[in-house]
Design an enzyme around this catalytic site. Sequence first.
Site, PDB file in Angstrom:
ATOM      1  N   ILE A  13     -82.463  17.328  49.095  1.00  0.00           N
ATOM      2  CA  ILE A  13     -83.350  16.421  48.346  1.00  0.00           C
ATOM      3  C   ILE A  13     -82.571  15.208  47.859  1.00  0.00           C
ATOM      4  CG2 ILE A  13     -85.086  16.268  46.527  1.00  0.00           C
ATOM      5  CD1 ILE A  13     -85.277  19.276  46.549  1.00  0.00           C
ATOM      6  N   THR A 121     -86.648  23.045  38.785  1.00  0.00           N
ATOM      7  CA  THR A 121     -87.525  23.733  39.726  1.00  0.00           C
ATOM      8  C   THR A 121     -88.657  24.451  38.996  1.00  0.00           C
ATOM      9  OG1 THR A 121     -87.559  25.640  41.233  1.00  0.00           O
ATOM     10  CG2 THR A 121     -85.816  25.624  39.613  1.00  0.00           C
ATOM     11  N   ASP A 122     -89.755  24.702  39.720  1.00  0.00           N
ATOM     12  CA  ASP A 122     -90.852  25.483  39.130  1.00  0.00           C
ATOM     13  C   ASP A 122     -90.474  26.957  38.963  1.00  0.00           C
ATOM     14  OD1 ASP A 122     -90.880  26.235  41.816  1.00  0.00           O
ATOM     15  OD2 ASP A 122     -92.994  25.721  42.156  1.00  0.00           O
ATOM     16  N   GLU A 123     -89.361  27.372  39.600  1.00  0.00           N
ATOM     17  CA  GLU A 123     -88.981  28.792  39.517  1.00  0.00           C
ATOM     18  C   GLU A 123     -88.544  29.208  38.121  1.00  0.00           C
ATOM     19  OE1 GLU A 123     -86.474  30.391  42.491  1.00  0.00           O
ATOM     20  OE2 GLU A 123     -87.352  29.186  44.085  1.00  0.00           O
ATOM     21  N   TYR A 148     -80.380  32.560  40.743  1.00  0.00           N
ATOM     22  CA  TYR A 148     -80.564  31.107  40.922  1.00  0.00           C
ATOM     23  C   TYR A 148     -81.475  30.529  39.844  1.00  0.00           C
ATOM     24  CZ  TYR A 148     -82.941  26.880  42.502  1.00  0.00           C
ATOM     25  OH  TYR A 148     -83.506  25.626  42.536  1.00  0.00           O
ATOM     26  N   LYS A 152     -80.872  27.834  36.662  1.00  0.00           N
ATOM     27  CA  LYS A 152     -81.604  26.558  36.547  1.00  0.00           C
ATOM     28  C   LYS A 152     -82.307  26.502  35.182  1.00  0.00           C
ATOM     29  CE  LYS A 152     -82.036  23.643  39.071  1.00  0.00           C
ATOM     30  NZ  LYS A 152     -81.189  22.419  39.315  1.00  0.00           N
ATOM     31  N   LYS A 187     -83.043  27.653  54.715  1.00  0.00           N
ATOM     32  CA  LYS A 187     -84.321  27.669  54.010  1.00  0.00           C
ATOM     33  C   LYS A 187     -85.472  28.000  54.977  1.00  0.00           C
ATOM     34  CE  LYS A 187     -82.606  26.350  49.925  1.00  0.00           C
ATOM     35  NZ  LYS A 187     -81.347  25.654  50.102  1.00  0.00           N
ATOM     36  N   ARG A 191     -85.420  27.159  58.901  1.00  0.00           N
ATOM     37  CA  ARG A 191     -84.901  28.343  59.598  1.00  0.00           C
ATOM     38  C   ARG A 191     -85.832  28.727  60.747  1.00  0.00           C
ATOM     39  NH1 ARG A 191     -84.010  34.709  57.855  1.00  0.00           N
ATOM     40  NH2 ARG A 191     -82.691  35.165  59.658  1.00  0.00           N
ATOM     41  N   LEU A 204     -89.849  36.812  59.045  1.00  0.00           N
ATOM     42  CA  LEU A 204     -90.723  36.749  57.866  1.00  0.00           C
ATOM     43  C   LEU A 204     -90.349  37.874  56.907  1.00  0.00           C
ATOM     44  CD1 LEU A 204     -93.288  35.193  56.839  1.00  0.00           C
ATOM     45  CD2 LEU A 204     -94.626  37.073  57.789  1.00  0.00           C
ATOM     46  N   TYR A 205     -90.139  37.544  55.625  1.00  0.00           N
ATOM     47  CA  TYR A 205     -89.825  38.578  54.638  1.00  0.00           C
ATOM     48  C   TYR A 205     -91.112  39.334  54.302  1.00  0.00           C
ATOM     49  CZ  TYR A 205     -85.482  35.949  53.623  1.00  0.00           C
ATOM     50  OH  TYR A 205     -84.265  35.295  53.683  1.00  0.00           O
TER      51      TYR A 205
HETATM   52  P1  NAD Z   1     -79.023  21.653  48.525  1.00  0.00           P
HETATM   53  O1  NAD Z   1     -78.384  22.976  48.428  1.00  0.00           O
HETATM   54  O2  NAD Z   1     -79.546  21.172  49.820  1.00  0.00           O
HETATM   55  O3  NAD Z   1     -78.014  20.535  47.978  1.00  0.00           O
HETATM   56  C1  NAD Z   1     -77.225  20.721  46.839  1.00  0.00           C
HETATM   57  C2  NAD Z   1     -76.052  19.736  46.916  1.00  0.00           C
HETATM   58  O4  NAD Z   1     -75.255  19.905  45.729  1.00  0.00           O
HETATM   59  C3  NAD Z   1     -75.133  19.951  48.116  1.00  0.00           C
HETATM   60  O5  NAD Z   1     -74.873  18.721  48.764  1.00  0.00           O
HETATM   61  C4  NAD Z   1     -73.873  20.528  47.495  1.00  0.00           C
HETATM   62  O6  NAD Z   1     -72.686  20.202  48.208  1.00  0.00           O
HETATM   63  C5  NAD Z   1     -73.885  19.889  46.119  1.00  0.00           C
HETATM   64  N1  NAD Z   1     -73.092  20.671  45.160  1.00  0.00           N
HETATM   65  C6  NAD Z   1     -73.137  22.012  44.947  1.00  0.00           C
HETATM   66  N2  NAD Z   1     -72.241  22.372  44.017  1.00  0.00           N
HETATM   67  C7  NAD Z   1     -71.638  21.224  43.607  1.00  0.00           C
HETATM   68  C8  NAD Z   1     -70.624  20.944  42.663  1.00  0.00           C
HETATM   69  N3  NAD Z   1     -70.052  21.921  41.919  1.00  0.00           N
HETATM   70  N4  NAD Z   1     -70.244  19.659  42.490  1.00  0.00           N
HETATM   71  C9  NAD Z   1     -70.803  18.664  43.223  1.00  0.00           C
HETATM   72  N5  NAD Z   1     -71.749  18.872  44.150  1.00  0.00           N
HETATM   73  C10 NAD Z   1     -72.173  20.138  44.338  1.00  0.00           C
HETATM   74  O7  NAD Z   1     -80.167  21.673  47.416  1.00  0.00           O
HETATM   75  P2  NAD Z   1     -81.602  20.950  47.392  1.00  0.00           P
HETATM   76  O8  NAD Z   1     -82.597  21.842  47.995  1.00  0.00           O
HETATM   77  O9  NAD Z   1     -81.456  19.571  47.864  1.00  0.00           O
HETATM   78  O10 NAD Z   1     -81.861  20.951  45.809  1.00  0.00           O
HETATM   79  C11 NAD Z   1     -81.394  19.864  45.009  1.00  0.00           C
HETATM   80  C12 NAD Z   1     -81.826  20.084  43.576  1.00  0.00           C
HETATM   81  O11 NAD Z   1     -83.249  20.165  43.507  1.00  0.00           O
HETATM   82  C13 NAD Z   1     -81.313  21.379  42.950  1.00  0.00           C
HETATM   83  O12 NAD Z   1     -80.990  21.121  41.605  1.00  0.00           O
HETATM   84  C14 NAD Z   1     -82.487  22.333  43.046  1.00  0.00           C
HETATM   85  O13 NAD Z   1     -82.448  23.292  42.024  1.00  0.00           O
HETATM   86  C15 NAD Z   1     -83.639  21.377  42.863  1.00  0.00           C
HETATM   87  N6  NAD Z   1     -84.927  21.770  43.469  1.00  0.00           N
HETATM   88  C16 NAD Z   1     -84.981  22.119  44.786  1.00  0.00           C
HETATM   89  C17 NAD Z   1     -86.213  22.411  45.364  1.00  0.00           C
HETATM   90  C18 NAD Z   1     -86.333  22.774  46.827  1.00  0.00           C
HETATM   91  O14 NAD Z   1     -87.412  23.109  47.277  1.00  0.00           O
HETATM   92  N7  NAD Z   1     -85.274  22.713  47.617  1.00  0.00           N
HETATM   93  C19 NAD Z   1     -87.384  22.352  44.587  1.00  0.00           C
HETATM   94  C20 NAD Z   1     -87.285  22.000  43.232  1.00  0.00           C
HETATM   95  C21 NAD Z   1     -86.037  21.690  42.696  1.00  0.00           C
HETATM   96  O1  DAU Z   2     -89.905  26.483  44.155  1.00  0.00           O
HETATM   97  C1  DAU Z   2     -88.799  25.646  44.247  1.00  0.00           C
HETATM   98  C2  DAU Z   2     -87.664  26.375  44.942  1.00  0.00           C
HETATM   99  O2  DAU Z   2     -88.002  26.433  46.323  1.00  0.00           O
HETATM  100  C3  DAU Z   2     -86.310  25.691  44.744  1.00  0.00           C
HETATM  101  O3  DAU Z   2     -85.961  25.766  43.391  1.00  0.00           O
HETATM  102  C4  DAU Z   2     -85.223  26.346  45.599  1.00  0.00           C
HETATM  103  O4  DAU Z   2     -84.019  25.617  45.501  1.00  0.00           O
HETATM  104  C5  DAU Z   2     -85.692  26.366  47.041  1.00  0.00           C
HETATM  105  O5  DAU Z   2     -84.727  27.035  47.853  1.00  0.00           O
HETATM  106  C6  DAU Z   2     -87.045  27.045  47.153  1.00  0.00           C
HETATM  107  O6  DAU Z   2     -86.929  28.464  46.819  1.00  0.00           O
HETATM  108  P1  DAU Z   2     -87.669  29.602  47.677  1.00  0.00           P
HETATM  109  O7  DAU Z   2     -86.921  30.859  47.462  1.00  0.00           O
HETATM  110  O8  DAU Z   2     -89.124  29.568  47.454  1.00  0.00           O
HETATM  111  O9  DAU Z   2     -87.401  28.998  49.172  1.00  0.00           O
HETATM  112  P2  DAU Z   2     -86.974  29.665  50.562  1.00  0.00           P
HETATM  113  O10 DAU Z   2     -87.031  28.562  51.574  1.00  0.00           O
HETATM  114  O11 DAU Z   2     -85.715  30.444  50.463  1.00  0.00           O
HETATM  115  O12 DAU Z   2     -88.159  30.688  50.850  1.00  0.00           O
HETATM  116  C7  DAU Z   2     -89.498  30.293  50.859  1.00  0.00           C
HETATM  117  C8  DAU Z   2     -90.360  31.523  51.071  1.00  0.00           C
HETATM  118  O13 DAU Z   2     -90.162  32.015  52.403  1.00  0.00           O
HETATM  119  C9  DAU Z   2     -89.995  32.670  50.143  1.00  0.00           C
HETATM  120  O14 DAU Z   2     -91.194  33.352  49.785  1.00  0.00           O
HETATM  121  C10 DAU Z   2     -89.105  33.579  50.997  1.00  0.00           C
HETATM  122  C11 DAU Z   2     -89.668  33.372  52.388  1.00  0.00           C
HETATM  123  N1  DAU Z   2     -88.708  33.472  53.521  1.00  0.00           N
HETATM  124  C12 DAU Z   2     -87.549  32.780  53.437  1.00  0.00           C
HETATM  125  C13 DAU Z   2     -86.656  32.799  54.486  1.00  0.00           C
HETATM  126  C14 DAU Z   2     -85.340  32.046  54.418  1.00  0.00           C
HETATM  127  C15 DAU Z   2     -89.048  34.210  54.652  1.00  0.00           C
HETATM  128  O15 DAU Z   2     -90.123  34.835  54.734  1.00  0.00           O
HETATM  129  N2  DAU Z   2     -88.171  34.235  55.707  1.00  0.00           N
HETATM  130  C16 DAU Z   2     -86.983  33.560  55.676  1.00  0.00           C
HETATM  131  O16 DAU Z   2     -86.233  33.600  56.663  1.00  0.00           O
END
Ligand code: NAD
Ligand code: DAU
Length: 332
Positions: A13, A121-123, A148, A152, A187, A191, A204-205
């Site tokens: 992001i 995050t909404d989590e 995780y 957060k 993710k 994936r 699928l989980y």
């Molecule tokens: P990501 O894992 O793709 O990226 C995280 C980045 O942070 C990476 O580039 C990593 O190298 C860097 N990082 C990790 N530890 C570090 C450290 N100690 N110092 C400096 N850099 C460091 O994550 P993302 O999915 O892009 O999520 C970004 C943010 O958004 C997170 O805070 C996450 O909680 C939040 N968020 C993610 C989602 C989602 O769906 N992915 C949704 C809501 C909020």
């Molecule tokens: O809701 C926001 C969050 O969304 C962020 O805070 C997290 O950083 C981000 O990783 C994401 O968390 P989830 O755990 O929801 O995302 P993930 O992509 O790991 O999984 C999404 C859903 O899919 C979850 O219900 C688990 C399921 N899953 C995941 C994987 C990797 C599968 O069924 N099969 C898989 O292989």
Amino acid sequence: MGQILVTGGAGFIGSNFVHHVLEHREHSVVVLDSMTYAANRASLDRADPERCRLVEGDICDRGLVHDLVGAADAVVHFAAESHNDNSLSDPSPFVRTNLIGTFTLLEAVRATGTRFHHISTDEVFGDLELDDPAKFTEQTPYNPSSPYSSTKAGSDLLVRAWVRSYGIEATLSNCSNNYGPYQHVEKFIPRQVTNVLSGIRPKLYGEGKNVRDWIHAEDHSSAVLTVLEKGRMGETYLVGADGEVDNLTVLRTILRLMGRPQDEFDHVVDRPGHDLRYAIDGTRTRQELGWEPRFTDFEAGLADTIKWYRDHRDWWEPVKAATEAKYAAVGQ
Ligand code: NAD
Ligand code: DAU
């Protein structure tokens, strides 16, 4: 605003946000990223080097963080350990980066007076029942489930305490599940897409009934920029795009869009403590800030995302085998 420090800007992001800022504003950007397994330099390749600099460093490094925060006009803090499955296998980097790292940034912000925006995050709210009409609001109590999400939640509470106790200028946003380009293949959506592209059966989980509330990373970026520019200090803004879909439906849509049979996937071991459903009520954010998501056609967004992974094999192929090996070791 001149220079924005974006922590975690080489991740999913964060890199989308960097491109969004460079495209829509004239600011320069400094990315602070420790380049963990989740980062990819290539995600910043198309950023203009005159306006975007990558500093490889740790958000727990007090001296470095103090200097970079002091030189910036604003900090947008994305850096985190972000994957639930990893947090179940080894929570320690989550505690370090998400808690100590956020604390280190807050102390630098307290010392320098720099504007701070915290990405969450909404989590943090835990989960909802599948048949519950309710959604998360700003009033929903925190009830995180995983290592995780608990780290957060802890980081959000640190930010709020630094606002109240020290008067730092900070806002927070809590967003739902993002998808789009540059997302690590660990993710769910990338994936499955890269599994199909690699000739591996999608995984699928459990039964796939769990619901996630999908938002395109471009919409998350525009929301964050809006909060940075218009948000009230100390406020938390919920960000979502009314995108609730269950995992089985997401997977079947991917299979259909990629021309594969609807049953060409494996059910694998479920995630321990797997949150059932997330859903964001973003009404207050939309009404107060006038922000609206634009990429709300989920199927069109998925088709674009599939095309991006098809066209960027060099971006994800080097990490695919190791990611699948890690999952295989735990039966997923
Ligand atoms: P990501 O894992 O793709 O990226 C995280 C980045 O942070 C990476 O580039 C990593 O190298 C860097 N990082 C990790 N530890 C570090 C450290 N100690 N110092 C400096 N850099 C460091 O994550 P993302 O999915 O892009 O999520 C970004 C943010 O958004 C997170 O805070 C996450 O909680 C939040 N968020 C993610 C989602 C989602 O769906 N992915 C949704 C809501 C909020
Ligand atoms: O809701 C926001 C969050 O969304 C962020 O805070 C997290 O950083 C981000 O990783 C994401 O968390 P989830 O755990 O929801 O995302 P993930 O992509 O790991 O999984 C999404 C859903 O899919 C979850 O219900 C688990 C399921 N899953 C995941 C994987 C990797 C599968 O069924 N099969 C898989 O292989």
